[in-house]
Design a protein around this motif. Structure first.
Motif, PDB file in Angstrom:
ATOM      1  N   ASN A 295       1.099  13.842   2.214  1.00 22.81           N
ATOM      2  CA  ASN A 295       0.851  15.099   2.910  1.00 22.81           C
ATOM      3  C   ASN A 295       1.165  14.989   4.394  1.00 22.81           C
ATOM      4  OD1 ASN A 295      -1.933  17.504   2.941  1.00 22.81           O
ATOM      5  ND2 ASN A 295       0.257  17.771   3.088  1.00 22.81           N
TER       6      ASN A 295
ATOM      7  N   PRO B  21       3.854  17.872   5.655  1.00 22.47           N
ATOM      8  CA  PRO B  21       2.818  18.890   5.866  1.00 22.47           C
ATOM      9  C   PRO B  21       3.417  20.290   5.800  1.00 22.47           C
ATOM     10  CG  PRO B  21       3.475  17.944   7.960  1.00 22.47           C
ATOM     11  CD  PRO B  21       4.229  17.189   6.896  1.00 22.47           C
TER      12      PRO B  21
ATOM     13  N   SER C 180      -2.497  20.319   4.481  1.00 16.32           N
ATOM     14  CA  SER C 180      -1.719  21.561   4.528  1.00 16.32           C
ATOM     15  C   SER C 180      -2.616  22.786   4.423  1.00 16.32           C
ATOM     16  CB  SER C 180      -0.683  21.574   3.404  1.00 16.32           C
ATOM     17  OG  SER C 180       0.282  20.563   3.572  1.00 16.32           O
TER      18      SER C 180
END
Length: 530
Positions: A446, A450, A371
């Motif tokens: 993640n 995201p 991210s």
């Protein structure tokens, strides 16, 4: 000014909507449930503390009850928001853009401070509302006191926000002179956290000391902290003291706002300057693609104050845990002997490795790493590397930063406390496995959640659903690890603790392999679609 405030508030709510909207409503329910339980527990702790201090209300120092509430709210607000304030005021992503527009610095600062004030007000309410509730239960409800209490909360929050802004301003100029400012900030924050947890651990003793020394504390507050004396009287119904406290708060708040306004542009320019020693030497080593990405991750992590403070604090907590274990060995030997009744030698390796697992939850370095690429993710996407290579490089840095420290710390504690060599080695291996699982699990989550359109790094680190889930899951996994080890010891009988540890080691190795395969196979393909 009004437009900036509206944009700021919309950004706050849109962050929540993007984090929990759409298909993630089930996860949102879990998140809010856990947060609700934490807040309920904190309120219960506050309620118990004020119940103990309510003895002040039956003495001549009745004002001291609410004065102490103000002092605690002031301290908690500063502790909870000082780094957030420094980050939001001086490290926001859109500072340069706003300064390039026909906007006054006072408008930019005002919009930021208002959003921060709402957070400070929440910290103040956590302390002062339970204090008011205990008072009303003991002496009955009074409309006048209720109104003055609520208005005093607003003023205490203003005073806290003013001091926090001043500390954030000083912290920004202080860190501007350091090249490795992120490390300095994290060391300072870790020290504050250690003091905070030590205070929580000794809360009952502190409360007893406050009860026993009320007269001395009252004299000190009247002499050196007069505004809180006025606050205490104001919350008991004194309008004149409330007005005096309000005038004091408005003067302090206005002075700090003026300082921020006059120095905002200078502070922004100072943020990019660091002391350089000699000529910068370039590293001419030829690295693989994964090695280059890993090096990029290390530079980002150790040079970003927001990233290191919010995500990397567990590294410093591991060092503190090992140091405390070595310094307090004699006391811990006595306590552990009482707790395990002579069986502590087989329990200690489990405790050390399980504690490292809990600390891994405070070090989810990989969880926000994708991210944090943000709008620059196209650079990685345009390179001749696959998504799997990128994720492996990020996991490599996570392992380099965490595994040696966790394994070495566990080995050191095991040998110092006299554990058997085999159990110590297995415990160190399991500590490393827990940190490795945290890294691969963080990257998988993640990839599931995201967030590339963050307005600042704090949003990607603090408001990331992936980070929250990794922390929550690693706490659960670490507890499950310890439970499995103790259950294995009980089932296999005395003298077979090594076999129990070995079986759990094999189990977690299989879990790590599975999570790694998911990260490489599924996560790699998912990365290429971002």
């Amino acid at each position: 000014m009004r437009i900036l405030i509206r944009i700021r508030l919309k950004s706050m709510f849109s962050n929540l909507k993007k984090s929990f909207g759409g298909k993630k409503k089930g996860i949102a329910v879990v998140v809010f449930l856990v947060v609700g339980i934490c807040l309920f527990s904190l309120e219960g702790l506050m309620f118990g503390a004020w119940k103990m201090l309510s003895v002040y209300l039956e003495t001549e120092f009745a004002w001291l009850y609410f004065a102490m509430a103000g002092v605690f709210a002031f301290a908690l607000g500063i502790f909870g928001t000082v780094f957030t304030t420094q980050n939001q005021l001086y490290q926001a992503k859109d500072n340069e853009l706003l300064l390039a527009m026909p906007l006054k610095p006072s408008a930019i600062i005002g919009s930021r401070v208002l959003a921060l004030y709402l957070l400070t007000l929440a910290f103040t309410a956590v302390v002062m509302l339970p204090a008011g509730l205990v008072y009303f239960i003991s002496f009955g409800f009074s409309g006048k006191i209720a109104v003055l209490l609520l208005l005093s909360m607003v003023l205490v929050s203003m005073l806290t926000q003013a001091v926090t802004c001043l500390l954030g301003w000083l912290l920004h100029f202080l860190l501007a002179g350091f090249r490795h400012k992120a490390v300095v900030a994290t060391v300072f924050m870790t020290a504050v956290m250690i003091v905070y947890f030590a205070g929580i651990n000794q809360l009952e003793n502190i409360m007893l000391l406050l009860v026993e020394n009320g007269g001395k504390i009252a004299s000190a507050i009247q002499t050196f902290a007069w505004p809180f004396y006025a606050l205490g009287n104001a919350c008991l119904g004194s309008v004149s003291d409330f007005l005096l406290f309000a005038v004091f708060v408005f003067i302090i708040f206005g002075a700090v706002t003026l300082v921020l306004k006059l120095t905002f542009v200078k502070a922004m320019l100072a943020g990019g300057k660091t002391k350089q020693s000699g000529k910068k030497k370039r590293d001419g080593k030829i690295r693989s693609a994964e090695g280059a990405i890993c090096r990029k991750e290390s530079k980002y992590f150790f040079f970003s104050t927001t990233y290191l403070v919010n995500i990397g604090m567990g590294l410093f907590m591991v060092a503190a845990f090992v140091g405390a274990g070595l310094l307090l060995k004699d006391k811990l030997d006595v306590e552990l002997a009482k707790m395990f009744e002579g069986k502590e030698q087989s329990a200690l390796p489990i405790i050390f490795s399980g504690a490292m697992g809990l600390l891994s939850a405070m070090t989810p370095i990989s969880a926000p790493s994708v991210s944090l690429e943000g709008k620059h993710i196209w650079i990685l996407r345009s390179m001749p590397v696959s998504g799997a290579q990128v994720l492996r490089a990020k996991l490599r840095f996570h392992c380099i930063a965490t595994l040696p420290l966790a394994a070495a710390g566990t080995l050191l504690l095991g040998f110092v406390y006299g554990c058997s060599p085999m159990e110590t080695v297995l415990a160190a291996l399991n500590a490393a496995q827990l940190f490795l699982l945290c890294g691969s699990l963080g990257l998988v989550l993640n990839m599931c959640f995201p967030r590339l359109d963050w307005p600042n790094e704090a949003t990607a680190c603090k408001q990331s659903i992936a980070v929250f889930l990794v922390i929550f899951l690693m706490f659960f996994i670490s507890a499950a690890y310890a439970g499995l080890c103790f259950a294995g010891n009980k089932l296999l009988g005395p003298g077979n603790s090594v076999w129990a540890l070995l079986l759990v080691t094999v189990l977690f190795a299989a879990v790590n392999c599975l999570c790694y395969l998911v990260m490489v196979k599924w996560g790699g393909k998912r990365f290429e679609t971002l």
